[in-house]
Design an enzyme around this catalytic site. Structure first.
Site, PDB file in Angstrom:
ATOM      1  N   ASP A  88       0.845  -1.180   0.000  1.00  0.00           N
ATOM      2  CA  ASP A  88       0.000   0.000   0.000  1.00  0.00           C
ATOM      3  C   ASP A  88       0.884   1.235   0.000  1.00  0.00           C
ATOM      4  O   ASP A  88       2.078   1.169   0.314  1.00  0.00           O
ATOM      5  CB  ASP A  88      -0.932   0.029   1.211  1.00  0.00           C
ATOM      6  CG  ASP A  88      -2.126   0.943   0.971  1.00  0.00           C
ATOM      7  OD1 ASP A  88      -3.110   0.475   0.367  1.00  0.00           O
ATOM      8  OD2 ASP A  88      -2.068   2.125   1.364  1.00  0.00           O
ATOM      9  N   GLN A  89       0.282   2.350  -0.365  1.00  0.00           N
ATOM     10  CA  GLN A  89       1.032   3.594  -0.496  1.00  0.00           C
ATOM     11  C   GLN A  89       0.184   4.753  -0.005  1.00  0.00           C
ATOM     12  O   GLN A  89      -1.006   4.836  -0.318  1.00  0.00           O
ATOM     13  CB  GLN A  89       1.426   3.798  -1.957  1.00  0.00           C
ATOM     14  CG  GLN A  89       2.437   4.898  -2.212  1.00  0.00           C
ATOM     15  CD  GLN A  89       2.873   4.902  -3.666  1.00  0.00           C
ATOM     16  OE1 GLN A  89       2.061   5.105  -4.559  1.00  0.00           O
ATOM     17  NE2 GLN A  89       4.151   4.662  -3.906  1.00  0.00           N
TER      18      GLN A  89
END
Length: 219
Positions: A88-89
């Site tokens: 995830d970012q």
């Protein structure tokens, strides 16, 4: 994703818990044998709950990556030894987490807020095996957006089309997004959404080898 397979885990599977076309393309272009099992999670609710508990931004990114990998891991049959990658970012600017824009107007507003500032992209990746997280990594990049006028922002968002809605900052640096920046500090792969160098570094001691070597032929 037509790249030939170069490396594989001969005795196990590698599973990407993501529907991200960019992450899939990164693994495929690196010649890595993998499978895809997307794991939709309610990212907005998880992020809001974590913020309500004053969780650090790095930990939020790891939490979201973890939940994706965990969701896929729970689907696997007992005894499945697959290595599951979740990622995830987060985009953070002025201590605010930006979500993906829901339409072109929101994309323009995001770019107006990022204009002339340095924001952070926090990329987290985890690997699960047999229902347990066995590895994680966090990478932060500093992204300096040049000062953008409204005419440029409007033209950019129009040229991007729906792709402007795929990331919180309305950009992909491998494409038109490069025109937004005056400076970028960070790992190229992590900025694209997957800390590939660190993932490969973890997997090699766990059996990742070239296909020719795994088949018993001279490498």
């Amino acid at each position: 994703m037509t790249q030939d397979i170069f490396v594989t885990l001969p005795n196990d599977k590698l599973v990407l818990a993501s529907s991200s076309q960019t992450r899939q393309t990164m693994l495929a272009n690196a010649g890595i044998a993998f499978q895809i099992q997307s794991a939709p999670v309610d990212e907005a609710s998880l992020r809001d709950a974590a913020l309500a508990e004053d969780m650090a931004k790095d930990d939020i990114a790891v939490l979201l990556a973890d939940m994706k990998a965990q969701a896929v891991s729970m689907r696997l049959a007992a005894g499945d030894d697959s290595y599951i990658i979740g990622a995830d970012q987060l985009l953070v600017c002025d201590d605010v987490i930006f979500a993906k824009p829901h339409d072109a107007k929101a994309a323009e507003q995001h770019l107006q807020a990022l204009s002339g500032k340095t924001h952070q992209l926090i990329t987290a990746a985890v690997i699960y095996r047999q229902g347990q997280r066995i590895w994680h990594h966090i990478e932060t990049a500093d992204m300096t957006v040049r000062t953008l006028d409204d005419n440029f922002i409007s033209a950019y968002v129009k040229a991007m089309g729906d792709a402007a809605l795929y990331s919180p900052g309305a950009y992909q640096i491998e494409g038109l997004g490069v025109h937004l920046f005056s400076q970028i500090k960070g790992c190229h792969y992590a900025i694209l959404g997957l800390p590939l160098l660190q993932i490969l570094g973890f997997l090699r001691p766990h059996g990742l080898v070239p296909m020719v070597a795994s088949s018993g032929l001279p490498a």
